[in-house]
Design an enzyme around this catalytic site. Structure first.
Site, PDB file in Angstrom:
ATOM      1  CD  GLU A 110      -0.604  -5.383   5.897  1.00 54.78           C
ATOM      2  OE1 GLU A 110      -0.823  -4.010   6.017  1.00 54.78           O
ATOM      3  OE2 GLU A 110      -0.412  -5.722   4.754  1.00 54.78           O
ATOM      4  CG  HIS A 132      -3.321  -3.035   3.637  1.00 56.38           C
ATOM      5  ND1 HIS A 132      -2.344  -2.410   4.301  1.00 56.38           N
ATOM      6  CD2 HIS A 132      -4.209  -1.983   2.905  1.00 56.38           C
ATOM      7  CE1 HIS A 132      -2.353  -0.967   4.322  1.00 56.38           C
ATOM      8  NE2 HIS A 132      -3.663  -0.827   3.599  1.00 56.38           N
ATOM      9  CB  CYS A 180      -1.058  -0.028   1.187  1.00 54.59           C
ATOM     10  SG  CYS A 180      -2.374   1.044   1.012  1.00 54.59           S
TER      11      CYS A 180
END
Length: 192
Positions: free
Chosen positions: A172, A170, A79
Site C-alpha cells: 500500500e 507494505h 506486515c
C-alpha cells in the site's frame, strides 16, 4: 462495487483504502465488529502487531474475524497483519487470530533503519510487484496447504492458504496496486 474492509485499529488504513479504490473496489474503514457484515473481504494492515492484537481483544475482533474467516471470506494481512493471522509466532507462547498455517518471525528484516524497497516476482502475477519492507516480519515455515507466492533472499515474504493472503511488506506504500488486484480476484473466487 465490491466492498472490502480495512481494519482501522492502527496502521496504514488510508493507504489501503486508496489502493483498493485504484484496484476497483470500495474500501470501508472497519472500527466495529458489526461492520464486518458489510464487506466481502478484509485487509489487516501493518502497524505494531502486539498493540493491534491487544486492541482486537479489547474490541471483540478476535472472535469476529475468526467467524469471518470461517465463512471463507478472504483476509489479507500485510506486515503486522501477517503476524496477526499466523497460526504461530516464533519465540512467543501464543498467537493472535491463528488462522493461517505458518510460523511468522517478527522484525526479521531488522529495525527501522534497515528498511528497504525492492521488486518481487510473485507466483500467479505477470509483472513484478514493488514492495516496501519496514521492520518487516517473514514467514519462517508453512504448512502443506500454504502456497508460497514470493521469496526474497531465499526467505518467504508472501503466501496464500485458500482465502487467506499474507505479505511481509507494505504494498500500500507504493503506486503498484497489483497485490490488491490479486486480493480482489480472491474475493471474486470465494463469492461463488
Amino acid at each position: 462495487m465490491m466492498k472490502i474492509g480495512v481494519l482501522a485499529l492502527q496502521g496504514a488504513v488510508a493507504e489501503h483504502i486508496r489502493m483498493l479504490g485504484l484496484a476497483g473496489a470500495e474500501g470501508i474503514i472497519i472500527k466495529r465488529t458489526e461492520q464486518l457484515d458489510e464487506v466481502e473481504g478484509l485487509v489487516i494492515p501493518g502497524g505494531e502487531s502486539t498493540t493491534i492484537g491487544k486492541l482486537m481483544r479489547t474490541y471483540g475482533f478476535i472472535e469476529a474475524i475468526r467467524a469471518f474467516s470461517a465463512e471463507k471470506k478472504p483476509i489479507f494481512g500485510t506486515c503486522a497483519g501477517l503476524i496477526l493471522i499466523a497460526k504461530e509466532i516464533s519465540g512467543q507462547p501464543e498467537a493472535h487470530l491463528e488462522l493461517m498455517d505458518m510460523v511468522a518471525a517478527r522484525n526479521a528484516f531488522g529495525r527501522q533503519r534497515e528498511s528497504f524497497e525492492t521488486d518481487l516476482e510473485v507466483k500467479g502475477m505477470e509483472q513484478t510487484v514493488r514492495a516496501v519492507f519496514i521492520r518487516a516480519p517473514l514467514i519462517e515455515s508453512v504448512g502443506e496447504q500454504v502456497d508460497v507466492l514470493s521469496v526474497y533472499n531465499d526467505q518467504i515474504v508472501a503466501a496464500r492458504q485458500e482465502h487467506l493472503l499474507a505479505a511481509s511488506f507494505h504494498p500500500e506504500l507504493t503506486d503498484d496496486y497489483g497485490f490488491h488486484s490479486y486480493f480482489l480476484d480472491m474475493v471474486r473466487q470465494y463469492r461463488l
